[in-house]
Design an enzyme around this catalytic site. Structure first.
Site, mmCIF file in Angstrom:
data_model
loop_
_atom_site.group_PDB
_atom_site.id
_atom_site.type_symbol
_atom_site.label_atom_id
_atom_site.label_comp_id
_atom_site.label_asym_id
_atom_site.label_seq_id
_atom_site.Cartn_x
_atom_site.Cartn_y
_atom_site.Cartn_z
ATOM 1 N N SER A 282 -34.264 -9.474 1.272
ATOM 2 C CA SER A 282 -35.137 -10.290 0.406
ATOM 3 C C SER A 282 -34.281 -11.252 -0.415
ATOM 4 C CB SER A 282 -36.020 -9.401 -0.464
ATOM 5 O OG SER A 282 -35.258 -8.534 -1.281
ATOM 6 N N ASP A 307 -28.546 -8.456 4.056
ATOM 7 C CA ASP A 307 -28.566 -9.827 4.597
ATOM 8 C C ASP A 307 -28.388 -10.844 3.469
ATOM 9 O OD1 ASP A 307 -28.962 -11.714 6.754
ATOM 10 O OD2 ASP A 307 -30.967 -12.109 5.954
ATOM 11 N N GLU A 312 -23.926 -16.328 -2.858
ATOM 12 C CA GLU A 312 -23.646 -16.589 -1.449
ATOM 13 C C GLU A 312 -22.821 -17.869 -1.333
ATOM 14 O OE1 GLU A 312 -27.411 -16.513 0.625
ATOM 15 O OE2 GLU A 312 -27.767 -14.423 0.056
ATOM 16 N N HIS A 343 -27.221 -13.846 5.567
ATOM 17 C CA HIS A 343 -28.534 -14.424 5.236
ATOM 18 C C HIS A 343 -29.163 -15.101 6.468
ATOM 19 C CE1 HIS A 343 -31.003 -16.129 1.643
ATOM 20 N NE2 HIS A 343 -31.782 -15.956 2.695
ATOM 21 N N ILE A 344 -29.279 -14.322 7.538
ATOM 22 C CA ILE A 344 -29.810 -14.880 8.791
ATOM 23 C C ILE A 344 -31.218 -14.374 9.110
ATOM 24 C CG2 ILE A 344 -27.614 -15.364 9.957
ATOM 25 C CD1 ILE A 344 -28.048 -12.585 11.394
ATOM 26 N N GLY A 345 -31.841 -13.682 8.137
ATOM 27 C CA GLY A 345 -33.163 -13.101 8.410
ATOM 28 C C GLY A 345 -34.133 -14.094 9.030
ATOM 29 N N GLY A 346 -34.155 -15.300 8.496
ATOM 30 C CA GLY A 346 -35.119 -16.300 8.986
ATOM 31 C C GLY A 346 -34.481 -17.285 9.953
HETATM 32 N N1 LIG Z 1 -33.352 -12.947 4.538
HETATM 33 C C1 LIG Z 1 -34.057 -14.003 4.819
HETATM 34 O O1 LIG Z 1 -33.634 -14.878 5.557
HETATM 35 C C2 LIG Z 1 -35.432 -14.139 4.235
HETATM 36 C C3 LIG Z 1 -36.415 -14.805 4.982
HETATM 37 C C4 LIG Z 1 -37.687 -14.932 4.443
HETATM 38 C C5 LIG Z 1 -37.953 -14.440 3.177
HETATM 39 N N2 LIG Z 1 -36.983 -13.829 2.468
HETATM 40 C C6 LIG Z 1 -37.274 -13.254 1.144
HETATM 41 O O2 LIG Z 1 -38.252 -12.243 1.314
HETATM 42 C C7 LIG Z 1 -39.179 -12.310 0.250
HETATM 43 C C8 LIG Z 1 -40.500 -11.719 0.709
HETATM 44 O O3 LIG Z 1 -41.082 -12.556 1.675
HETATM 45 P P1 LIG Z 1 -42.630 -12.441 2.071
HETATM 46 O O4 LIG Z 1 -42.932 -13.619 2.909
HETATM 47 O O5 LIG Z 1 -42.947 -11.113 2.622
HETATM 48 O O6 LIG Z 1 -43.287 -12.619 0.646
HETATM 49 P P2 LIG Z 1 -44.783 -12.321 0.241
HETATM 50 O O7 LIG Z 1 -45.029 -13.087 -1.000
HETATM 51 O O8 LIG Z 1 -45.702 -12.498 1.387
HETATM 52 O O9 LIG Z 1 -44.747 -10.750 -0.118
HETATM 53 C C9 LIG Z 1 -44.037 -10.241 -1.215
HETATM 54 C C10 LIG Z 1 -44.739 -8.984 -1.664
HETATM 55 O O10 LIG Z 1 -43.950 -8.402 -2.701
HETATM 56 C C11 LIG Z 1 -44.845 -7.895 -3.679
HETATM 57 N N3 LIG Z 1 -44.130 -7.736 -4.946
HETATM 58 C C12 LIG Z 1 -43.792 -8.699 -5.854
HETATM 59 N N4 LIG Z 1 -43.137 -8.142 -6.889
HETATM 60 C C13 LIG Z 1 -43.047 -6.819 -6.630
HETATM 61 C C14 LIG Z 1 -42.474 -5.731 -7.328
HETATM 62 N N5 LIG Z 1 -41.873 -5.887 -8.507
HETATM 63 N N6 LIG Z 1 -42.582 -4.487 -6.774
HETATM 64 C C15 LIG Z 1 -43.218 -4.319 -5.574
HETATM 65 N N7 LIG Z 1 -43.779 -5.311 -4.877
HETATM 66 C C16 LIG Z 1 -43.693 -6.550 -5.391
HETATM 67 C C17 LIG Z 1 -45.960 -8.902 -3.723
HETATM 68 O O11 LIG Z 1 -47.126 -8.368 -4.306
HETATM 69 C C18 LIG Z 1 -46.122 -9.226 -2.242
HETATM 70 O O12 LIG Z 1 -47.072 -8.388 -1.622
HETATM 71 C C19 LIG Z 1 -39.251 -13.809 -0.075
HETATM 72 O O13 LIG Z 1 -39.642 -14.026 -1.401
HETATM 73 C C20 LIG Z 1 -37.837 -14.272 0.174
HETATM 74 O O14 LIG Z 1 -37.113 -14.200 -1.040
HETATM 75 C C21 LIG Z 1 -35.727 -13.665 2.972
HETATM 76 O O1 LIG Z 2 -36.518 -17.761 1.685
HETATM 77 C C1 LIG Z 2 -36.328 -17.718 2.898
HETATM 78 O O2 LIG Z 2 -37.137 -18.165 3.728
HETATM 79 C C2 LIG Z 2 -35.093 -17.077 3.417
HETATM 80 O O3 LIG Z 2 -34.300 -16.572 2.412
HETATM 81 C C3 LIG Z 2 -34.340 -17.915 4.378
HETATM 82 O O4 LIG Z 2 -33.615 -18.896 3.714
HETATM 83 P P1 LIG Z 2 -32.716 -19.924 4.521
HETATM 84 O O5 LIG Z 2 -33.629 -20.966 5.092
HETATM 85 O O6 LIG Z 2 -31.767 -20.480 3.523
HETATM 86 O O7 LIG Z 2 -32.036 -19.158 5.627
#
Ligand SMILES: NC(=O)c1ccc[n+]([C@@H]2O[C@H](COP(=O)([O-])OP(=O)(O)OC[C@H]3O[C@@H](n4cnc5c(N)ncnc54)[C@H](O)[C@@H]3O)[C@@H](O)[C@H]2O)c1
Ligand SMILES: O=C(O)[C@H](O)COP(=O)(O)O
Length: 465
Positions: A282, A307, A312, A343-346
């Site tokens: 996340s 990730d 970073e 940070h390659i999740g997406g």
């Molecule tokens: N590693 C990556 O490349 C990558 C890619 C995409 C997203 N992300 C991260 O992942 C996060 C989540 O993405 P998503 O699309 O599922 O988001 P989303 O908004 O669809 O879901 C997030 C969920 O977390 C819940 N939440 C918020 N605060 C909380 C807390 N304190 N305790 C418990 N639950 C809580 C929300 O109610 C929601 O249901 C994004 O905000 C982003 O930061 C990382």
């Molecule tokens: O918020 C996101 O969608 C992810 O963290 C991915 O971020 P990035 O596009 O920098 O890989």
């Protein structure tokens, strides 16, 4: 066919410029207030009709080619950079652009944004928007767009793969064999079937993962601050400690907020099962990494997949593992069964290409037509159809403080003309009004602009004609 080096070279820090004189594809003949809409009237240059060739877009962090193509086709001047920029360069570059496209690395702080005198929109070509000071962007009337779910599946698939890899210690076996050691073991290697996956944050990613995990025969439980309908046989658990005590694998999918900072720290690791596994894709602030290291050292946690990190590096080739960025890194890398990814999740072709299309389309609709649909900090306002192909028609885009009496004042200014359509909406402190007015003589435009600009509630104005 080009060699990989040639291809890489070709894409390194390319600057792409559209022709400044190219005619907009949009049917809208419009005035994009490419003047600083936040400067005082005396500093304005002459108003002039919109030409898409005047629009400057800065794309950072290797935003996908689909975005470059769409924005260039609009006729905008597009400058593209593979990496993020250091703060000083960013401040210099952001000064005269109308739109900036970033991913998760570029920090658009109030300090940086305060230099962006022409900026009307920000595109986060990712899910997270925590890297942008949204409050400040709203305060200066800049609309922010993101792609809320185009990479959710990619993250869910990576996490599912990592769950299996942690359970089977695949990372360690692979490193050993890469360095020449055959080490065939089954001790503390498990199937994931029948194990319990705990998902913190059951949003787009968490719920996708839930489906994948059940297909692997896992039991799924989730913890979320809001009540969310379960998918399949998953179960929501409201008490965090009870939830932590049930999970064999625990994965975080929450946004970065003040509540999620160090959401998992020593007390939470202590509440988990002995030998559980922890995953985080996340944001880096969600897990207290020094606490995770301690929990792993005493055998409480049997493996981890990370990730994302509190700090970073700005570009590929840079080191994460330097004390100036993250002082705990030498300890982390020395631990067994830790999977570290940059940070390659997406980062899949599918996700990046879909994000490129989605965000660049939203940006151009906002720039060309004023539609804020999909914005994360503006009320969603859009007017159907475009009556602006008529010479005497102007579209007014008026971003303002959400205070009483504004519509009366604005409509009083517009009432000398025929208001064809109008739509207005608000979201907390900000409100946004779009109106199409006809019967406008070209000489009236400056007068309308000046009168709207003088209204107390105004945050930003654009007139499209
Ligand atoms: N590693 C990556 O490349 C990558 C890619 C995409 C997203 N992300 C991260 O992942 C996060 C989540 O993405 P998503 O699309 O599922 O988001 P989303 O908004 O669809 O879901 C997030 C969920 O977390 C819940 N939440 C918020 N605060 C909380 C807390 N304190 N305790 C418990 N639950 C809580 C929300 O109610 C929601 O249901 C994004 O905000 C982003 O930061 C990382
Ligand atoms: O918020 C996101 O969608 C992810 O963290 C991915 O971020 P990035 O596009 O920098 O890989």
């Amino acid at each position: 066919m080009s060699s990989p080096q040639e291809i890489q070279q070709a894409f390194q820090n390319i600057s792409i410029s559209g022709s400044p004189n190219r005619v907009s594809k949009s049917p809208v003949q419009s005035f994009m207030n490419n003047l600083p809409h936040r400067l005082s009237v005396s500093k304005q240059k002459t108003l002039k009709p919109f030409s898409s060739g005047d629009i400057k877009v800065l794309l950072l962090e290797n935003v996908n080619k689909t975005a470059i193509d769409i924005l260039t086709k609009q006729g905008y001047q597009v400058e593209f950079h593979k990496a993020s920029l250091d703060e000083e360069t960013l401040i210099e570059k952001i000064k005269d652009v109308h739109c900036i496209g970033i991913r998760s690395k570029t920090k658009l702080t109030a300090k940086v944004l305060s230099h962006a005198k022409n900026l009307v929109s920000i595109g986060c070509f990712c899910i997270g928007t925590n890297q942008v000071d949204l409050e400040y962007a709203t305060k200066i009337g800049v609309a922010v767009f993101n792609s809320p779910f185009s990479n959710s599946r990619s993250v869910a698939e990576l996490i599912m793969a990592e769950i299996v890899c942690l359970a089977r210690q695949v990372g360690d076996r692979s490193i050993e064999l890469h360095t020449g050691t055959w080490n065939k073991v089954s001790n503390k290697c498990w199937e994931v079937r029948g194990k319990t996956l705990g998902i913190i944050g059951y949003g787009h990613i968490g719920s996708q993962l839930s489906v994948l995990a059940e297909a692997f025969g896992m039991h799924v439980i989730y913890y979320d601050i809001v009540g969310i309908m379960a998918i399949g046989m998953a179960k929501q658990v409201d008490d965090l400690n009870e939830f932590l005590g049930q999970a064999d694998f625990l994965t975080c999918h929450v946004p970065e907020t003040s509540e999620t900072k160090n959401l998992l720290s020593l007390p939470q690791f202590a509440a988990m099962k002995d030998g559980a596994y922890v995953l985080n894709a996340s944001r880096g602030t969600v897990i207290d990494i020094p606490a995770l290291i301690q929990a792993m050292k005493v055998g409480k946690i049997a493996g981890a997949a990370l990730d994302v990190y509190p700090q970073e590096p700005p570009k590929n080739g840079d080191k994460l593992f330097v004390d100036s960025l993250n002082e705990w890194t030498s300890e982390l890398v020395s631990l067994p069964n830790v999977i570290l990814t940059p940070h390659i999740g997406g980062s899949t072709e599918e996700a990046q290409s879909a994000i490129g299309v989605e965000v660049s389309q939203a940006l151009s609709k906002y720039i060309n037509e004023g539609s804020s649909v999909g914005s994360v900090n503006f009320p969603e306002v859009s007017l159907r159809g475009l009556s602006l192909d008529q010479e005497d028609t102007v579209r007014v885009l008026y971003i303002h403080h959400n205070v009483p009496g504004v519509l009366k004042t604005v409509n009083n200014i517009l009432s000398d003309h025929n208001i064809e359509k109008q739509f207005s909406d608000s979201q907390t402190d900000i409100a946004y009004l779009i109106a199409d007015i006809s019967g406008v003589d070209q000489k009236d435009i400056k007068d309308i602009y000046d009168r709207l600009n003088a209204t107390e509630a105004k945050i930003a104005i654009r007139l499209l004609y």
